[in-house]
Scaffold this motif. Structure first.
Motif, PDB file in Angstrom:
ATOM      1  N   HIS A   1     -11.296   3.033  -7.089  1.00  0.00           N
ATOM      2  CA  HIS A   1     -10.282   3.850  -6.434  1.00  0.00           C
ATOM      3  C   HIS A   1      -9.102   3.954  -7.390  1.00  0.00           C
ATOM      4  N   MET A   2      -8.635   5.157  -7.644  1.00  0.00           N
ATOM      5  CA  MET A   2      -7.657   5.372  -8.695  1.00  0.00           C
ATOM      6  C   MET A   2      -6.400   4.524  -8.548  1.00  0.00           C
ATOM      7  N   GLN A   3      -5.716   4.620  -7.417  1.00  0.00           N
ATOM      8  CA  GLN A   3      -4.458   3.888  -7.287  1.00  0.00           C
ATOM      9  C   GLN A   3      -4.688   2.383  -7.303  1.00  0.00           C
ATOM     10  N   THR A   4      -5.779   1.931  -6.688  1.00  0.00           N
ATOM     11  CA  THR A   4      -6.077   0.501  -6.679  1.00  0.00           C
ATOM     12  C   THR A   4      -6.289  -0.007  -8.098  1.00  0.00           C
ATOM     13  N   ASN A   5      -7.052   0.730  -8.889  1.00  0.00           N
ATOM     14  CA  ASN A   5      -7.311   0.315 -10.267  1.00  0.00           C
ATOM     15  C   ASN A   5      -6.024   0.277 -11.079  1.00  0.00           C
TER      16      ASN A   5
ATOM     17  N   THR B   1       0.315   9.102 -10.338  1.00  0.00           N
ATOM     18  CA  THR B   1       0.004   7.716  -9.974  1.00  0.00           C
ATOM     19  C   THR B   1       0.271   6.771 -11.140  1.00  0.00           C
TER      20      THR B   1
ATOM     21  N   THR C   1     -10.221  -9.152  -8.006  1.00  0.00           N
ATOM     22  CA  THR C   1     -10.240  -8.769  -6.588  1.00  0.00           C
ATOM     23  C   THR C   1     -10.476  -9.991  -5.703  1.00  0.00           C
TER      24      THR C   1
ATOM     25  N   LYS D   1     -12.752   7.565 -14.861  1.00  0.00           N
ATOM     26  CA  LYS D   1     -12.501   6.850 -13.607  1.00  0.00           C
ATOM     27  C   LYS D   1     -13.576   5.812 -13.311  1.00  0.00           C
TER      28      LYS D   1
ATOM     29  N   SER E   1       0.802  -1.234   0.000  1.00  0.00           N
ATOM     30  CA  SER E   1       0.000   0.000   0.000  1.00  0.00           C
ATOM     31  C   SER E   1       0.828   1.275   0.000  1.00  0.00           C
TER      32      SER E   1
ATOM     33  N   GLY F   1     -13.265   0.881 -14.146  1.00  0.00           N
ATOM     34  CA  GLY F   1     -12.246   1.882 -13.904  1.00  0.00           C
ATOM     35  C   GLY F   1     -11.354   2.195 -15.083  1.00  0.00           C
TER      36      GLY F   1
ATOM     37  N   LYS G   1     -13.576  -1.478  -4.926  1.00  0.00           N
ATOM     38  CA  LYS G   1     -12.292  -0.802  -4.788  1.00  0.00           C
ATOM     39  C   LYS G   1     -11.648  -0.505  -6.141  1.00  0.00           C
TER      40      LYS G   1
END
Length: 214
Positions: free
Chosen positions: A160-164, A101, A147, A128, A58, A138, A157
């Motif tokens: 979520h930008m960074q997660t994607n 990112t 996931t 997004k 993370s 995403g 999730k």
């Protein structure tokens, strides 16, 4: 009998509007056809563990540089890409965070940043909250099953930008390794159309929009 000038202009305008609508529908259908549809495949335990570890780290997307020149090069890249992305993301803070990112997650996965931006352009057109007809989500149109395979199963999730971007980059790296570095085949696998040309060609074409000599 010829039409009066005003009627002729109206008819021409209607014809152009119809042509524009048809072109728009064709483009939309192509975007839907290209939307991410990775196929769920069995993963050996060692691969699943490695991918899960890559996903769950993370660390915040804050670039680190070994020297001043590297940092200046990144900042020049950020400025150039920001100008190119301005129409899609008008707000500077949103644009900067997104590009930072993308850069971070691409480098972290050992991917060409221009390739990742080209893939995002084709997959979601930088939206997004894009959702494809098969449920991919995403920016990088990640399929929800990932996931469950690699995370806690919460497909929400993926918005979520960074997660994607993390999932998308790790998955693309996985496919590149499976295809022994063959970008064309890896892109086809990412899209669920391995061996077919339209999707890889579209991404490689879009990649040219984001290349930067530095």
């Amino acid at each position: 009998m010829s039409l009066p000038l005003s009627d002729s202009l109206v008819s021409r305008r209607i014809g152009l509007q119809r042509l524009s609508l048809v072109c728009g529908l064709l483009c939309f259908s192509q975007q839907r056809a290209w939307a991410g549809a990775q196929v769920e495949e069995p993963l050996v335990d060692s691969v699943r563990t490695a991918l899960s570890s890559a996903i769950t780290n993370s660390a915040p997307p804050i670039p680190e540089f070994q020297d001043t020149e590297s940092r200046l090069k990144y900042l020049r890249w950020l400025g150039a890409m920001s100008e190119r992305l301005k129409k899609k993301k008008p707000e500077w803070d949103v644009r900067r965070e997104f590009l930072q990112t993308v850069w971070y997650e691409s480098k972290r996965a050992g991917l060409d940043v221009a390739l990742v931006l080209g893939l995002i352009q084709v997959e979601s057109n930088f939206r997004k909250f894009a959702v494809s007809s098969v449920g991919a989500r995403g920016y990088m149109q990640v399929m929800p099953f990932w996931t469950r395979v690699l995370g806690d199963g919460d497909a929400g999730k993926l918005f979520h930008m960074q997660t994607n971007l993390r999932f998308g980059c790790v998955i693309l790296r996985h496919y590149l390794e499976r295809e022994r570095g063959d970008v064309f085949m890896a892109l086809g696998r990412y899209n669920g159309s391995r061996g077919k040309a339209p999707y890889p060609n579209a991404v490689l074409g879009a990649r040219r929009n984001w290349e930067w000599a530095g």
